[in-house]
Design an enzyme around this catalytic site. Sequence first.
Site, PDB file in Angstrom:
ATOM      1  CB  ALA A  92     -18.666 -51.990 -11.447  1.00 23.83           C
ATOM      2  N   GLY A  93     -21.982 -52.328 -11.720  1.00 22.79           N
ATOM      3  CA  GLY A  93     -23.061 -53.288 -11.514  1.00 22.79           C
ATOM      4  C   GLY A  93     -23.920 -53.454 -12.751  1.00 22.79           C
ATOM      5  CE1 TYR A 156     -28.311 -54.612  -9.502  1.00 22.29           C
ATOM      6  CE2 TYR A 156     -29.904 -54.351  -7.731  1.00 22.29           C
ATOM      7  CZ  TYR A 156     -28.963 -53.804  -8.589  1.00 22.29           C
ATOM      8  OH  TYR A 156     -28.672 -52.472  -8.508  1.00 22.29           O
ATOM      9  N   GLY A 187     -32.138 -46.282  -3.781  1.00 19.74           N
ATOM     10  CA  GLY A 187     -33.401 -46.851  -4.248  1.00 19.74           C
ATOM     11  C   GLY A 187     -33.398 -46.820  -5.768  1.00 19.74           C
ATOM     12  CE1 TYR A 188     -36.621 -50.366  -9.268  1.00 25.04           C
ATOM     13  CE2 TYR A 188     -36.676 -50.222  -6.868  1.00 25.04           C
ATOM     14  CZ  TYR A 188     -36.747 -50.972  -8.033  1.00 25.04           C
ATOM     15  OH  TYR A 188     -36.931 -52.333  -7.962  1.00 25.04           O
ATOM     16  CB  VAL A 189     -30.937 -43.962  -9.353  1.00 24.31           C
ATOM     17  CG1 VAL A 189     -30.229 -42.646  -9.668  1.00 24.31           C
ATOM     18  CG2 VAL A 189     -30.676 -44.377  -7.897  1.00 24.31           C
TER      19      VAL A 189
HETATM   20  N1  CAA Z   1     -44.961 -59.421  -6.372  1.00 24.34           N
HETATM   21  C1  CAA Z   1     -45.793 -60.466  -6.617  1.00 24.34           C
HETATM   22  N2  CAA Z   1     -46.161 -60.846  -7.852  1.00 24.34           N
HETATM   23  C2  CAA Z   1     -45.664 -60.133  -8.864  1.00 24.34           C
HETATM   24  C3  CAA Z   1     -44.789 -59.049  -8.680  1.00 24.34           C
HETATM   25  C4  CAA Z   1     -44.436 -58.696  -7.363  1.00 24.34           C
HETATM   26  N3  CAA Z   1     -43.611 -57.676  -7.093  1.00 24.34           N
HETATM   27  N4  CAA Z   1     -44.457 -58.553  -9.871  1.00 24.34           N
HETATM   28  C5  CAA Z   1     -45.091 -59.319 -10.793  1.00 24.34           C
HETATM   29  N5  CAA Z   1     -45.837 -60.255 -10.183  1.00 24.34           N
HETATM   30  C6  CAA Z   1     -46.690 -61.272 -10.797  1.00 24.34           C
HETATM   31  C7  CAA Z   1     -47.482 -60.639 -11.929  1.00 24.34           C
HETATM   32  O1  CAA Z   1     -48.675 -60.073 -11.424  1.00 24.34           O
HETATM   33  C8  CAA Z   1     -47.723 -61.817 -12.822  1.00 24.34           C
HETATM   34  O2  CAA Z   1     -48.766 -62.591 -12.291  1.00 24.34           O
HETATM   35  P1  CAA Z   1     -49.822 -63.329 -13.256  1.00 24.34           P
HETATM   36  O3  CAA Z   1     -49.001 -64.252 -14.107  1.00 24.34           O
HETATM   37  O4  CAA Z   1     -50.741 -64.015 -12.308  1.00 24.34           O
HETATM   38  O5  CAA Z   1     -50.456 -62.231 -14.048  1.00 24.34           O
HETATM   39  C9  CAA Z   1     -46.463 -62.672 -12.676  1.00 24.34           C
HETATM   40  O6  CAA Z   1     -45.870 -62.253 -11.444  1.00 24.34           O
HETATM   41  C10 CAA Z   1     -45.503 -62.423 -13.812  1.00 24.34           C
HETATM   42  O7  CAA Z   1     -44.995 -61.086 -13.698  1.00 24.34           O
HETATM   43  P2  CAA Z   1     -44.161 -60.387 -14.800  1.00 24.34           P
HETATM   44  O8  CAA Z   1     -45.051 -60.111 -15.985  1.00 24.34           O
HETATM   45  O9  CAA Z   1     -43.471 -59.219 -14.242  1.00 24.34           O
HETATM   46  O10 CAA Z   1     -43.117 -61.536 -15.177  1.00 24.34           O
HETATM   47  P3  CAA Z   1     -42.127 -61.531 -16.317  1.00 24.34           P
HETATM   48  O11 CAA Z   1     -41.448 -62.853 -16.261  1.00 24.34           O
HETATM   49  O12 CAA Z   1     -42.720 -61.091 -17.599  1.00 24.34           O
HETATM   50  O13 CAA Z   1     -41.109 -60.343 -15.897  1.00 24.34           O
HETATM   51  C11 CAA Z   1     -39.425 -59.282 -14.634  1.00 24.34           C
HETATM   52  C12 CAA Z   1     -40.190 -60.575 -14.881  1.00 24.34           C
HETATM   53  C13 CAA Z   1     -38.785 -58.779 -15.928  1.00 24.34           C
HETATM   54  C14 CAA Z   1     -38.332 -59.621 -13.652  1.00 24.34           C
HETATM   55  C15 CAA Z   1     -40.354 -58.211 -14.083  1.00 24.34           C
HETATM   56  O14 CAA Z   1     -41.102 -58.746 -13.029  1.00 24.34           O
HETATM   57  C16 CAA Z   1     -39.603 -57.011 -13.556  1.00 24.34           C
HETATM   58  O15 CAA Z   1     -39.106 -56.183 -14.293  1.00 24.34           O
HETATM   59  N6  CAA Z   1     -39.511 -56.862 -12.195  1.00 24.34           N
HETATM   60  C17 CAA Z   1     -38.871 -55.733 -11.557  1.00 24.34           C
HETATM   61  C18 CAA Z   1     -37.383 -55.988 -11.436  1.00 24.34           C
HETATM   62  C19 CAA Z   1     -36.736 -54.741 -10.881  1.00 24.34           C
HETATM   63  O16 CAA Z   1     -37.217 -54.083  -9.977  1.00 24.34           O
HETATM   64  N7  CAA Z   1     -35.559 -54.407 -11.433  1.00 24.34           N
HETATM   65  C20 CAA Z   1     -34.842 -53.249 -11.002  1.00 24.34           C
HETATM   66  C21 CAA Z   1     -33.867 -52.834 -12.083  1.00 24.34           C
HETATM   67  S1  CAA Z   1     -33.039 -51.344 -11.649  1.00 24.34           S
HETATM   68  C22 CAA Z   1     -32.036 -51.818 -10.409  1.00 24.34           C
HETATM   69  O17 CAA Z   1     -31.819 -52.950 -10.132  1.00 24.34           O
HETATM   70  C23 CAA Z   1     -31.366 -50.719  -9.654  1.00 24.34           C
HETATM   71  C24 CAA Z   1     -31.662 -50.821  -8.222  1.00 24.34           C
HETATM   72  O18 CAA Z   1     -30.762 -51.113  -7.450  1.00 24.34           O
HETATM   73  C25 CAA Z   1     -33.009 -50.548  -7.750  1.00 24.34           C
END
Ligand code: CAA
Length: 250
Positions: A92-93, A156, A187-189
């Site tokens: 669950a998550g 998370y 990882g990513y699924v």
């Molecule tokens: N490292 C460094 N900087 C980053 C970055 C990273 N990985 N990602 C984004 N940034 C920077 C961007 O370049 C941007 O910089 P500027 O403002 O200078 O342009 C700034 O951070 C803002 O980035 P976002 O537009 O992404 O920020 P936001 O607030 O609009 O969105 C967020 C935030 C929704 C969390 C988005 O970053 C995101 O979706 N991140 C990925 C989260 C993720 O991996 N979720 C996994 C879901 S699935 C899961 O969890 C299953 C599993 O186990 C894997």
Amino acid sequence: MNEPAPLAASQGRTAIVTGGTGAIGTAICRRLVANGMRCAAIGHPGERERLAQEAPDFPVRLADLADATATADAFASLQDELGPIAVLVNAAGITRDARFVKMSDAQWREVMGSNLDSVFHSCKAVFATMCERGFGRIVNISSVNGQRGQFGQANYAAAKAGMHGLTMSLAQEGARHGVTVNTVAPGYVQTPMTAAMRADVLERIVGEVPMRRMAQPEEIADAVAFLCSDRAAYITGALLPVNGGLHMSA
Ligand code: CAA
């Protein structure tokens, strides 16, 4: 040397999969059933309508696993129906992604409740009986992001890292009783959870995966099924990454 036991040696054992109504959880339930187990899922009450449309092919209870009493009730009712629980998979998550500066207290608490408190509550429901009966398998589904952190996932990643701390502690307490406790870190699924991500962010992350693709839920289920089998009797407290090479550690 004797032939190793087949993976399906767990015939007739009862397994509960929390989050078993989700994409990875459903694949796990189906794989455990294919291996000869009786398997049931616990889903979230918010899924009631969706599940009424697409009824799963295994028994389901709905309970908010962040709530200790609701969790205990769901497990007690499943145990009455299916017998003592030999296998527990905590799948669950939820995600409530946001950059830390924007992350609300509610987003932190929701993720801690559903992803980490839930594991404590579910293990509480089964662990003592598993020890008394001298057999048990617990598999906690963590994440690559619990190992390496992730921009936008402080809640998370903290919950998923905490999950493995719980795994290792419980593994030490269960070992002498024949109860193994392990973590699988996908990882990513390809699931609705990743489908909800911003397309450009997901594409960038998948581009960093050495295999250049996401996992299918069944690829996670195969790893879980192995850890639940008799063949994995000497593996406990381990973290098994299933991430296409996205994160490697010694
Ligand atoms: N490292 C460094 N900087 C980053 C970055 C990273 N990985 N990602 C984004 N940034 C920077 C961007 O370049 C941007 O910089 P500027 O403002 O200078 O342009 C700034 O951070 C803002 O980035 P976002 O537009 O992404 O920020 P936001 O607030 O609009 O969105 C967020 C935030 C929704 C969390 C988005 O970053 C995101 O979706 N991140 C990925 C989260 C993720 O991996 N979720 C996994 C879901 S699935 C899961 O969890 C299953 C599993 O186990 C894997």
